[in-house]
Write an enzyme that holds these catalytic residues in place. Structure first.
Site, short mmCIF file in Angstrom:
data_model
loop_
_atom_site.label_atom_id
_atom_site.label_comp_id
_atom_site.label_asym_id
_atom_site.label_seq_id
_atom_site.Cartn_x
_atom_site.Cartn_y
_atom_site.Cartn_z
N ARG A 83 0.81 -1.21 0.13
CA ARG A 83 -0.03 -0.10 -0.04
C ARG A 83 1.01 1.20 0.09
O ARG A 83 1.69 1.45 1.05
CB ARG A 83 -0.98 -0.03 1.34
CG ARG A 83 -1.68 1.27 1.30
CD ARG A 83 -2.65 1.44 2.63
NE ARG A 83 -3.23 2.61 2.39
CZ ARG A 83 -3.07 3.52 3.51
NH1 ARG A 83 -2.75 3.36 4.77
NH2 ARG A 83 -3.57 4.85 3.49
N HIS A 126 -3.01 10.94 0.55
CA HIS A 126 -2.32 10.73 1.67
C HIS A 126 -1.57 12.06 1.97
O HIS A 126 -0.48 12.47 2.38
CB HIS A 126 -1.35 9.87 1.52
CG HIS A 126 -1.08 8.90 3.26
ND1 HIS A 126 -1.06 7.88 3.30
CD2 HIS A 126 -0.51 9.64 4.42
CE1 HIS A 126 -0.84 7.65 4.64
NE2 HIS A 126 -0.41 8.57 5.14
N ASN A 299 -7.20 2.07 9.91
CA ASN A 299 -5.94 2.41 10.53
C ASN A 299 -5.86 2.39 12.09
O ASN A 299 -6.50 3.27 12.61
CB ASN A 299 -5.45 3.63 9.87
CG ASN A 299 -5.14 3.93 8.29
OD1 ASN A 299 -5.46 2.66 7.87
ND2 ASN A 299 -4.63 4.87 7.94
O1 IFM Z 1 2.84 8.12 9.60
C1 IFM Z 1 1.65 8.01 9.75
C2 IFM Z 1 0.76 7.83 8.34
O2 IFM Z 1 1.07 8.64 7.58
C3 IFM Z 1 -0.90 8.02 8.79
N1 IFM Z 1 -1.15 7.20 9.75
C4 IFM Z 1 -0.52 7.04 10.88
C5 IFM Z 1 0.91 6.94 10.81
C6 IFM Z 1 1.80 7.09 12.14
O3 IFM Z 1 1.61 8.22 13.04
#
Ligand code: IFM
Length: 456
Positions: A83, A126, A299
């Site tokens: 990913r 992102h 996440n």
């Molecule tokens: O590094 C980040 C990522 O870009 C998005 N989710 C959380 C991760 C850790 O903080």
């Protein structure tokens, strides 16, 4: 260290996807190359005081030039899928003007991945919004969602022959609330009403982008990644029950409900009334946002223990802890929180198909020389985190959750936003002075689980 379970792929259902995840701005570097234009993170990081030690994404992991080595590392780890995110400022620097050189980079990456037998999972957004679109209003402006759809259509046209799994937006909660309300992330605005508009327009952008993807590639699997957290009252105390509701509303349900129920939760709308009347939500928006996804990307990093109010009720989230060990980020380590979260999604949202699209932890890793002149990074905490969270996935599956895969965050140590390079999340250590990569013990553990043997 806890008992080593799971111990192999056989402990998971057939076809369970094991991957690693990254994001463009965090690893690519090459910010000024081949026609890429600045993103909000370029601008934000250049502003004094925003990022620890004044660090930037200028070189990062130099993945733009070392992508082939990084794909080889993934192959050595034995992952099924990767990913990563496409950089909007590389691919479509200005509306209506695709950038062939930027597109060519992802052509090379995709070809390399497919040749290595690794399935690409691409995130469209992102957090690296082209700066020109922020200048035109950013995510608080409705137009940005339509610009995002244009970019999604271009990506689908150019890469849809090789990308079958798409995530539209990553963590709209963080993009909107941390970017536009607390100002800790780019673009660094402190404007709660703008943050609420940004949250909606990110979700609208998701819906519009998904429509473009589906129109071009009806067989593609399309979803998005939400940052989700189980919320609990400090010491289980009843006085914090309403704080739990509010925090859960802002962090989780503000995104889950429009997506999976096609409506905003009434209590959250009421909580938000003093900053926004949601007049920016137009007729038809929620039908777009709530159109069925093929999967929900989760996440998960930590639970949230609350002791009081939470924005927009008070300036700060009043969070505490419950005595669990914490990783370098200060986040409590709670694998069972992942099981609880997944079960809750299964029960409250009609059994969605779920992939854990990010999960990981930061620790202060150091490289040591081995007697044979090699390099080693001993990171037992990360290995334990990985194995216990994978066990938590198994527990959720046993409880009936339709969980189909797991992506470790992250392949590489990388630019951890406002923390710069101090926070190391990688399964692979990066020496940012030399760009030497060293597979950590946790990476070796993951490789062994997957039946591969990571090279030193
Ligand atoms: O590094 C980040 C990522 O870009 C998005 N989710 C959380 C991760 C850790 O903080």
């Amino acid at each position: 260290m806890p008992a080593l379970a799971p111990s192999g792929r056989a402990d998971f259902p057939d076809g369970f996807v094991f991957g690693v995840a990254t994001a463009a701005f965090q690893i690519e570097g090459a910010l000024d190359e081949d026609g890429r234009v600045p993103s909000i993170w370029d601008t934000f990081a250049a502003r004094p005081g925003t990022i620890e030690r004044g660090e930037t994404g200028k070189t990062a992991c130099d993945h733009y030039h070392r992508y082939a080595d990084d794909v080889a590392l993934m192959a050595a780890l034995g992952v099924d899928a990767y990913r990563f995110s496409l950089a909007w400022p590389r691919i479509l620097p200005e509306p209506g003007r695709p950038n062939p050189a930027g597109i060519a980079f992802y052509d090379r990456l995709l070809d390399e991945l497919l040749a290595a037998g690794i399935t690409p999972w691409a995130t469209l957004y992102h957090w690296d919004l082209p700066e020109s679109l922020e200048a035109a209003g950013g995510w608080p402006a409705r137009e940005t969602a339509y610009r995002f759809a244009e970019y999604a259509a271009l990506a689908a046209d150019r890469f849809g022959d090789r990308i079958g799994h798409w995530l539209t937006v990553n963590e709209p909660f963080v993009s909107s609330m941390v970017g536009y309300a607390s100002g800790v992330h780019a673009p660094g605005r402190v404007d709660p009403a703008a943050a609420v508009r940004a949250a909606h327009h990110l979700m609208l952008g998701h819906g519009l982008a998904m429509r473009e993807l589906r129109a071009r590639h009806p067989d593609a699997q399309v979803g998005l990644a939400l940052s989700l957290t189980p919320v609990e009252a400090f010491e289980g105390r009843a006085e914090f029950t309403d704080a739990v509701r509010r925090v859960d509303g802002m962090c989780n349900r503000l995104f889950l409900d429009p997506l999976l129920r096609g409506s905003y939760p009434g209590d959250v709308v009421a909580d938000l009334a003093h900053v926004s009347d949601l007049a920016h939500v137009a007729d038809g928006d929620l039908a777009l946002v709530g159109a069925p996804v093929d999967f929900l990307g989760v996440n998960y990093y930590h639970p949230t223990v609350v002791t009081g109010g939470f924005w927009p009720g008070s300036a700060e989230a009043a969070t505490s802890g419950s005595g669990r060990p914490r990783c370098e980020m200060g986040w409590e380590v709670d694998p069972d929180g992942l099981t609880r979260l997944l079960r809750r999604l299964h029960e409250d949202y009609d059994s969605p198909t779920i992939y854990v699209t990010e999960n990981g932890s930061a620790w202060p890793d150091t490289v040591t020389e081995t007697p044979d002149g090699g390099r080693r990074v001993a990171d037992p905490e990360r290995t334990a985190y990985l194995q216990t969270h994978l066990q938590a996935c198994r527990d959720a599956i046993a409880a009936g959750v339709d969980l189909r895969g797991y992506f470790a965050w992250s392949l590489l140590d990388n630019f951890e936003w406002a923390f710069g390079y101090r926070m190391r999340f990688g399964l692979v250590h990066v020496d940012f002075g030399t760009q030497v990569r060293t597979v950590k013990d946790s990476g070796r553990w993951y490789a062994a689980l997957l039946g591969a043997g990571a090279r030193p």
